[in-house]
Enzyme design. Structure first.
Site, mmCIF file in Angstrom:
data_model
loop_
_atom_site.group_PDB
_atom_site.id
_atom_site.type_symbol
_atom_site.label_atom_id
_atom_site.label_comp_id
_atom_site.label_asym_id
_atom_site.label_seq_id
_atom_site.Cartn_x
_atom_site.Cartn_y
_atom_site.Cartn_z
ATOM 1 N N ASP A 1 0.956 -1.001 0.006
ATOM 2 C CA ASP A 1 -0.083 -0.115 0.000
ATOM 3 C C ASP A 1 0.947 1.087 0.047
ATOM 4 O O ASP A 1 1.785 1.396 -0.913
ATOM 5 C CB ASP A 1 -1.047 -0.018 1.317
ATOM 6 C CG ASP A 1 -1.959 1.199 1.066
ATOM 7 O OD1 ASP A 1 -2.814 1.010 0.492
ATOM 8 O OD2 ASP A 1 -1.837 2.037 2.039
ATOM 9 N N HIS B 1 -6.921 -6.502 -1.015
ATOM 10 C CA HIS B 1 -5.854 -5.515 -0.857
ATOM 11 C C HIS B 1 -4.842 -5.876 0.306
ATOM 12 O O HIS B 1 -3.680 -5.343 0.154
ATOM 13 C CB HIS B 1 -6.682 -4.027 -0.436
ATOM 14 C CG HIS B 1 -5.613 -3.041 -0.202
ATOM 15 N ND1 HIS B 1 -4.720 -2.451 -1.149
ATOM 16 C CD2 HIS B 1 -5.294 -2.289 1.008
ATOM 17 C CE1 HIS B 1 -4.284 -1.427 -0.751
ATOM 18 N NE2 HIS B 1 -4.503 -1.288 0.419
#
Length: 320
Positions: free
Chosen positions: A99, A298
């Site tokens: 991320d 994610h």
């Protein structure tokens, strides 16, 4: 056994978790996370002969959180990594990020290739600089509803997420995971600025197997001082675009690895799928085709630890 201590570097104090001996691997978390997002990686990396170190990056967890918004620019974040490597007594390291940690890792390799043995990014591909400031571009494209623009409003997201931190984090992790019903990587994360981001996020009755109540407790504690430091990273997106102008057109030349999930919304951001397809041509030292994990959302290294660990260890060992 993971050990914890504080490191002074680059004008801030950072909390780090570490395990193992051997070549240094710096593990950089994203939003809204902490060092704990790498807890599945410490043991395997140590067993493979590496020294794994994961900081709470500035603005997070037990690390310092400067008040000034511009203290969270990409140059500050890269400076923290460079200072951390040096404070740990090393001249070089492997740098791995997920991320927001991925752009920090990619930029560390771009700006200080002399200190990076190899670089791996999870979820977010390399930072090929666009033609216009990202906040302005997303504001124009989505009428101010893209989540970056919502985060850029001073104090707004800060207050929404801090109102019930545990619920906010539970919703974040579930809704962006591959386990959420109807998980769709192509759906853009748009926010009604009046209702906030959490209003439409599902709140699971039970957490996925890979994200336990203990994990949620640890994460909630790390945000006991609020979200402002973490959100300030987003408030520097246009500033970062300005600061990196000298590297326009530059590419990461160090050995590289990119991993992402096919249900992760981030690789589906505007222009990103095309970028991922071109990575083998754009990156001269990409060691394999981008690794796409089926059914993974994610939270790459937490949702698919075995596959991520195997790919990382193969990559790090080949670069040694």
């Amino acid at each position: 056994m993971v050990e914890h201590r504080m490191i002074d570097t680059n004008g801030v104090r950072l909390h780090i978790a570490e395990e193992g001996e051997g070549p240094l691997v710096v593990l950089l978390h994203g939003f809204p996370e902490s060092w704990h997002s790498w807890h599945h990686q410490f043991g395997p990396l140590a067993d493979a002969g590496f020294r794994a170190v994961a900081p709470d990056q500035r603005g997070y967890g037990r690390s310092d959180r400067p008040d000034a918004v511009d203290a969270y620019s990409i140059l500050h974040l890269v400076g923290d990594v460079v200072g951390l490597i040096q404070a740990l007594g090393e001249e070089k390291a492997y740098v791995v990020g997920h991320d927001w940690g991925a752009p920090v890792a990619w930029h560390t390799a771009l700006l200080r290739p002399d200190m990076v043995r190899g670089v791996a990014g999870l979820s977010v591909p390399p930072p090929f600089r666009g033609t216009e400031p990202p906040l302005a571009a997303m504001d124009k494209r989505f009428g101010g509803r893209f989540y970056w623009n919502y985060f850029n409003r001073p104090g707004v997201a800060d207050a929404e997420f801090a109102k019930d931190t545990r619920t906010a984090l539970r919703k974040f992790f579930y809704s962006a995971s591959g386990d959420a019903p109807g998980a769709d990587a192509g759906k853009q994360p748009l926010v009604d600025p009046e209702r906030g981001w959490l209003a439409d996020m599902p709140d699971p009755e039970a957490l996925p197997e890979w994200f336990t109540e203990d994990d949620l407790d640890t994460l909630t504690e790390s945000f006991s001082k609020g979200f402002t430091g973490a959100l300030n990273w987003y408030r520097n997106l246009d500033r970062n675009w300005e600061l990196t102008a000298p590297w326009q057109g530059s590419v990461v030349t160090r050995p590289a690895l990119y991993i992402y999930g096919d249900r992760d919304p981030v690789p589906a951001f505007p222009g990103t799928p095309e970028l991922i397809e071109r990575l083998p041509d754009l990156m001269p030292n990409l060691r394999r085709e981008p690794l796409k994990l089926a059914g993974c959302g994610h939270w790459t290294q937490q949702e698919r630890p075995a596959e991520v660990n195997a790919a990382l260890i193969e990559f790090l060992t080949a670069c040694s």
